[in-house]
Design a protein around this motif. Structure first.
Motif, PDB file in Angstrom:
ATOM      1  N   LYS A 171       0.815  -1.226   0.000  1.00  0.00           N
ATOM      2  CA  LYS A 171       0.000   0.000   0.000  1.00  0.00           C
ATOM      3  C   LYS A 171       0.845   1.272   0.000  1.00  0.00           C
ATOM      4  O   LYS A 171       0.430   2.306  -0.523  1.00  0.00           O
ATOM      5  CB  LYS A 171      -0.918   0.014   1.238  1.00  0.00           C
ATOM      6  CG  LYS A 171      -2.035  -0.994   1.137  1.00  0.00           C
ATOM      7  CD  LYS A 171      -2.902  -0.986   2.394  1.00  0.00           C
ATOM      8  CE  LYS A 171      -3.801  -2.222   2.418  1.00  0.00           C
ATOM      9  NZ  LYS A 171      -3.999  -2.732   3.775  1.00  0.00           N
ATOM     10  N   ASP A 172       2.034   1.225   0.620  1.00  0.00           N
ATOM     11  CA  ASP A 172       2.842   2.436   0.802  1.00  0.00           C
ATOM     12  C   ASP A 172       4.187   2.291   0.086  1.00  0.00           C
ATOM     13  O   ASP A 172       5.004   1.430   0.434  1.00  0.00           O
ATOM     14  CB  ASP A 172       3.060   2.635   2.322  1.00  0.00           C
ATOM     15  CG  ASP A 172       3.775   3.929   2.640  1.00  0.00           C
ATOM     16  OD1 ASP A 172       4.352   4.551   1.717  1.00  0.00           O
ATOM     17  OD2 ASP A 172       3.767   4.314   3.834  1.00  0.00           O
ATOM     18  N   LYS A 173       4.403   3.167  -0.921  1.00  0.00           N
ATOM     19  CA  LYS A 173       5.632   3.067  -1.734  1.00  0.00           C
ATOM     20  C   LYS A 173       6.890   3.427  -0.949  1.00  0.00           C
ATOM     21  O   LYS A 173       7.989   3.050  -1.309  1.00  0.00           O
ATOM     22  CB  LYS A 173       5.515   3.989  -2.955  1.00  0.00           C
ATOM     23  CG  LYS A 173       4.929   3.256  -4.173  1.00  0.00           C
ATOM     24  CD  LYS A 173       5.191   4.037  -5.445  1.00  0.00           C
ATOM     25  CE  LYS A 173       3.907   4.743  -5.839  1.00  0.00           C
ATOM     26  NZ  LYS A 173       4.027   5.941  -6.616  1.00  0.00           N
ATOM     27  N   ASN A 174       6.715   4.231   0.120  1.00  0.00           N
ATOM     28  CA  ASN A 174       7.871   4.680   0.900  1.00  0.00           C
ATOM     29  C   ASN A 174       8.265   3.694   2.003  1.00  0.00           C
ATOM     30  O   ASN A 174       9.183   3.966   2.778  1.00  0.00           O
ATOM     31  CB  ASN A 174       7.585   6.050   1.535  1.00  0.00           C
ATOM     32  CG  ASN A 174       7.340   7.087   0.461  1.00  0.00           C
ATOM     33  OD1 ASN A 174       8.011   7.083  -0.569  1.00  0.00           O
ATOM     34  ND2 ASN A 174       6.360   7.950   0.685  1.00  0.00           N
ATOM     35  N   ALA A 175       7.586   2.576   2.058  1.00  0.00           N
ATOM     36  CA  ALA A 175       7.876   1.600   3.114  1.00  0.00           C
ATOM     37  C   ALA A 175       9.305   1.073   2.956  1.00  0.00           C
ATOM     38  O   ALA A 175       9.743   0.789   1.842  1.00  0.00           O
ATOM     39  CB  ALA A 175       6.886   0.453   3.019  1.00  0.00           C
ATOM     40  N   VAL A 176      10.040   0.988   4.072  1.00  0.00           N
ATOM     41  CA  VAL A 176      11.404   0.447   4.005  1.00  0.00           C
ATOM     42  C   VAL A 176      11.459  -0.913   4.707  1.00  0.00           C
ATOM     43  O   VAL A 176      10.785  -1.141   5.701  1.00  0.00           O
ATOM     44  CB  VAL A 176      12.465   1.396   4.646  1.00  0.00           C
ATOM     45  CG1 VAL A 176      12.769   2.554   3.735  1.00  0.00           C
ATOM     46  CG2 VAL A 176      12.040   1.853   6.022  1.00  0.00           C
ATOM     47  N   LYS A 177      12.312  -1.768   4.155  1.00  0.00           N
ATOM     48  CA  LYS A 177      12.423  -3.126   4.709  1.00  0.00           C
ATOM     49  C   LYS A 177      13.498  -3.171   5.791  1.00  0.00           C
ATOM     50  O   LYS A 177      14.540  -2.532   5.650  1.00  0.00           O
ATOM     51  CB  LYS A 177      12.778  -4.083   3.580  1.00  0.00           C
ATOM     52  CG  LYS A 177      12.719  -5.526   3.986  1.00  0.00           C
ATOM     53  CD  LYS A 177      13.299  -6.440   2.934  1.00  0.00           C
ATOM     54  CE  LYS A 177      14.019  -7.573   3.615  1.00  0.00           C
ATOM     55  NZ  LYS A 177      15.086  -8.135   2.817  1.00  0.00           N
ATOM     56  N   PHE A 178      13.249  -3.904   6.850  1.00  0.00           N
ATOM     57  CA  PHE A 178      14.258  -4.109   7.894  1.00  0.00           C
ATOM     58  C   PHE A 178      14.968  -5.441   7.628  1.00  0.00           C
ATOM     59  O   PHE A 178      14.311  -6.435   7.328  1.00  0.00           O
ATOM     60  CB  PHE A 178      13.598  -4.192   9.271  1.00  0.00           C
ATOM     61  CG  PHE A 178      12.858  -2.944   9.669  1.00  0.00           C
ATOM     62  CD1 PHE A 178      13.547  -1.818  10.091  1.00  0.00           C
ATOM     63  CD2 PHE A 178      11.473  -2.897   9.636  1.00  0.00           C
ATOM     64  CE1 PHE A 178      12.869  -0.658  10.473  1.00  0.00           C
ATOM     65  CE2 PHE A 178      10.786  -1.749  10.010  1.00  0.00           C
ATOM     66  CZ  PHE A 178      11.488  -0.625  10.430  1.00  0.00           C
ATOM     67  N   ASP A 179      16.304  -5.441   7.751  1.00  0.00           N
ATOM     68  CA  ASP A 179      17.031  -6.699   7.613  1.00  0.00           C
ATOM     69  C   ASP A 179      16.991  -7.480   8.918  1.00  0.00           C
ATOM     70  O   ASP A 179      16.895  -8.696   8.932  1.00  0.00           O
ATOM     71  CB  ASP A 179      18.489  -6.454   7.221  1.00  0.00           C
ATOM     72  CG  ASP A 179      18.575  -5.960   5.791  1.00  0.00           C
ATOM     73  OD1 ASP A 179      17.656  -6.282   5.006  1.00  0.00           O
ATOM     74  OD2 ASP A 179      19.529  -5.232   5.472  1.00  0.00           O
ATOM     75  N   GLU A 180      17.123  -6.740  10.018  1.00  0.00           N
ATOM     76  CA  GLU A 180      16.938  -7.376  11.322  1.00  0.00           C
ATOM     77  C   GLU A 180      16.396  -6.399  12.342  1.00  0.00           C
ATOM     78  O   GLU A 180      16.536  -5.187  12.187  1.00  0.00           O
ATOM     79  CB  GLU A 180      18.197  -8.069  11.831  1.00  0.00           C
ATOM     80  CG  GLU A 180      19.535  -7.444  11.531  1.00  0.00           C
ATOM     81  CD  GLU A 180      20.649  -8.247  12.159  1.00  0.00           C
ATOM     82  OE1 GLU A 180      21.051  -9.266  11.564  1.00  0.00           O
ATOM     83  OE2 GLU A 180      21.106  -7.869  13.255  1.00  0.00           O
ATOM     84  N   LEU A 181      15.802  -6.947  13.366  1.00  0.00           N
ATOM     85  CA  LEU A 181      15.174  -6.138  14.409  1.00  0.00           C
ATOM     86  C   LEU A 181      15.259  -6.920  15.709  1.00  0.00           C
ATOM     87  O   LEU A 181      15.131  -8.145  15.682  1.00  0.00           O
ATOM     88  CB  LEU A 181      13.685  -6.014  14.127  1.00  0.00           C
ATOM     89  CG  LEU A 181      13.153  -5.060  13.062  1.00  0.00           C
ATOM     90  CD1 LEU A 181      11.739  -5.509  12.693  1.00  0.00           C
ATOM     91  CD2 LEU A 181      13.128  -3.642  13.598  1.00  0.00           C
ATOM     92  N   SER A 182      15.454  -6.219  16.820  1.00  0.00           N
ATOM     93  CA  SER A 182      15.338  -6.947  18.077  1.00  0.00           C
ATOM     94  C   SER A 182      13.847  -7.019  18.422  1.00  0.00           C
ATOM     95  O   SER A 182      13.044  -6.259  17.863  1.00  0.00           O
ATOM     96  CB  SER A 182      16.114  -6.230  19.187  1.00  0.00           C
ATOM     97  OG  SER A 182      15.486  -5.004  19.475  1.00  0.00           O
ATOM     98  N   PHE A 183      13.485  -7.906  19.331  1.00  0.00           N
ATOM     99  CA  PHE A 183      12.082  -8.007  19.728  1.00  0.00           C
ATOM    100  C   PHE A 183      11.591  -6.660  20.264  1.00  0.00           C
ATOM    101  O   PHE A 183      10.484  -6.232  19.947  1.00  0.00           O
ATOM    102  CB  PHE A 183      11.902  -9.095  20.794  1.00  0.00           C
ATOM    103  CG  PHE A 183      11.926 -10.485  20.238  1.00  0.00           C
ATOM    104  CD1 PHE A 183      10.920 -10.931  19.390  1.00  0.00           C
ATOM    105  CD2 PHE A 183      12.957 -11.361  20.554  1.00  0.00           C
ATOM    106  CE1 PHE A 183      10.936 -12.219  18.868  1.00  0.00           C
ATOM    107  CE2 PHE A 183      12.982 -12.651  20.040  1.00  0.00           C
ATOM    108  CZ  PHE A 183      11.969 -13.082  19.201  1.00  0.00           C
ATOM    109  N   SER A 184      12.441  -5.972  21.062  1.00  0.00           N
ATOM    110  CA  SER A 184      11.997  -4.696  21.641  1.00  0.00           C
ATOM    111  C   SER A 184      11.787  -3.642  20.563  1.00  0.00           C
ATOM    112  O   SER A 184      10.826  -2.883  20.615  1.00  0.00           O
ATOM    113  CB  SER A 184      12.986  -4.153  22.666  1.00  0.00           C
ATOM    114  OG  SER A 184      13.664  -5.173  23.274  1.00  0.00           O
ATOM    115  N   GLU A 185      12.711  -3.607  19.557  1.00  0.00           N
ATOM    116  CA  GLU A 185      12.524  -2.635  18.459  1.00  0.00           C
ATOM    117  C   GLU A 185      11.209  -2.898  17.722  1.00  0.00           C
ATOM    118  O   GLU A 185      10.464  -1.963  17.420  1.00  0.00           O
ATOM    119  CB  GLU A 185      13.679  -2.761  17.452  1.00  0.00           C
ATOM    120  CG  GLU A 185      14.942  -2.049  17.856  1.00  0.00           C
ATOM    121  CD  GLU A 185      16.103  -2.404  16.919  1.00  0.00           C
ATOM    122  OE1 GLU A 185      16.916  -1.536  16.674  1.00  0.00           O
ATOM    123  OE2 GLU A 185      16.182  -3.553  16.438  1.00  0.00           O
ATOM    124  N   ALA A 186      10.964  -4.165  17.443  1.00  0.00           N
ATOM    125  CA  ALA A 186       9.736  -4.510  16.715  1.00  0.00           C
ATOM    126  C   ALA A 186       8.518  -4.091  17.530  1.00  0.00           C
ATOM    127  O   ALA A 186       7.535  -3.581  16.990  1.00  0.00           O
ATOM    128  CB  ALA A 186       9.700  -6.005  16.438  1.00  0.00           C
TER     129      ALA A 186
END
Ligand code: UDP
Length: 234
Positions: A171-186
């Motif tokens: 839906k959003d063209k500006n969406a960026v992908k995360f390669d990794e995330l900690s549980f707290s960041e997510a």
């Protein structure tokens, strides 16, 4: 190999492919081949499939059906998908067992933790059908809890997108992908990776999750080898 025992979660919706409802047989055959490929590499595999391509409990009330009844209908939907996957895997020569969250003796065996582990050790692909056998849960929570119970190294969540994005990439063209995330960041970013119950189970048990595109051939096997694909939540 990076992992020795995995829990693969496939959504029911993914099984639909281009169809509006039900199971796309080409797609389920393709998924079965991908699963067989990593099984041949010696990986122990448990699979949880959703039921959203057939029925979702949450939709029940809108159609005049009691929510709990609807959830059981959803669990039956996951069993239908599980049986289809089991057949396709067997056609490819894989040894499999289907274990259900509630008793349905004519079709499969009940989930018994030690037995599930034994099946895996004997090189059987184990499919967990009927979710946890309880209403108000999802197949994501099933994937997390079963993965913890069988001591899987990781939950691999196969989807139609190639990872976790800052917004819905469809839906959003500006969406960026995360390669990794900690549980707290997510959690802080309020990212919709799994429902809260499922997410919390993984977080509290330090069980990592990788969200990846199941439709890209070879992704599953590359993941197992440790290639960085999708988004890792740790
Ligand atoms: N469900 C349930 N308890 C469980 C697992 C599933 O009640 O432990 C029901 C719930 O109604 C859910 C449906 O089964 O909506 C289908 O599962 P889910 O929505 O998780 O499938 P997916 O979205 O992955 O296709």
């Amino acid at each position: 190999m990076k992992y020795s025992r995995i829990l693969l979660k496939l959504s029911g919706e993914a099984l639909m492919g281009g169809k509006g409802f039900g199971i796309d047989s080409n797609l389920i055959e393709k998924y079965s081949r991908e699963i067989k490929n990593i099984h041949d590499e010696g990986i122990e595999i448990a699979v949880v499939i959703g039921g959203g391509n057939i029925y979702r409990g949450i939709e029940a009330e809108e159609s005049g059906i009691n929510r709990v009844q609807g959830d059981y209908m959803g669990m039956l939907a996951t069993l239908i998908n599980s049986m289809a996957l089991q057949s396709h895997l067997e056609k490819l020569g894989c040894d499999t067992r289907l274990m259900s969250g509630f008793n349905i003796d004519q079709v499969c065996e009940p989930f018994i933790r030690r037995r599930a582990i034994r099946h895996l050790e004997k090189r059987r692909i184990v499919i967990f059908g009927a979710g946890l056998g309880k209403p108000y849960f999802t197949t994501d929570s099933t994937a997390s809890l079963r993965a913890i119970e069988i001591e899987a190294n990781i939950v691999l969540k196969g989807t139609r997108v190639d990872g976790v994005y800052s917004a819905d990439p469809e839906k959003d063209k500006n969406a960026v992908k995360f390669d990794e995330l900690s549980f707290s960041e997510a959690y802080e970013k309020n990212l919709n990776i799994m429902d809260m119950t499922a997410f919390t189970l993984c977080k509290e048990n330090s069980l990592p999750i990788i969200v990846f595109d199941m439709n890209k051939p070879g992704n599953l096997s590359n993941l197992i080898k440790g290639k960085k694909i999708g988004t890792l939540i740790y």
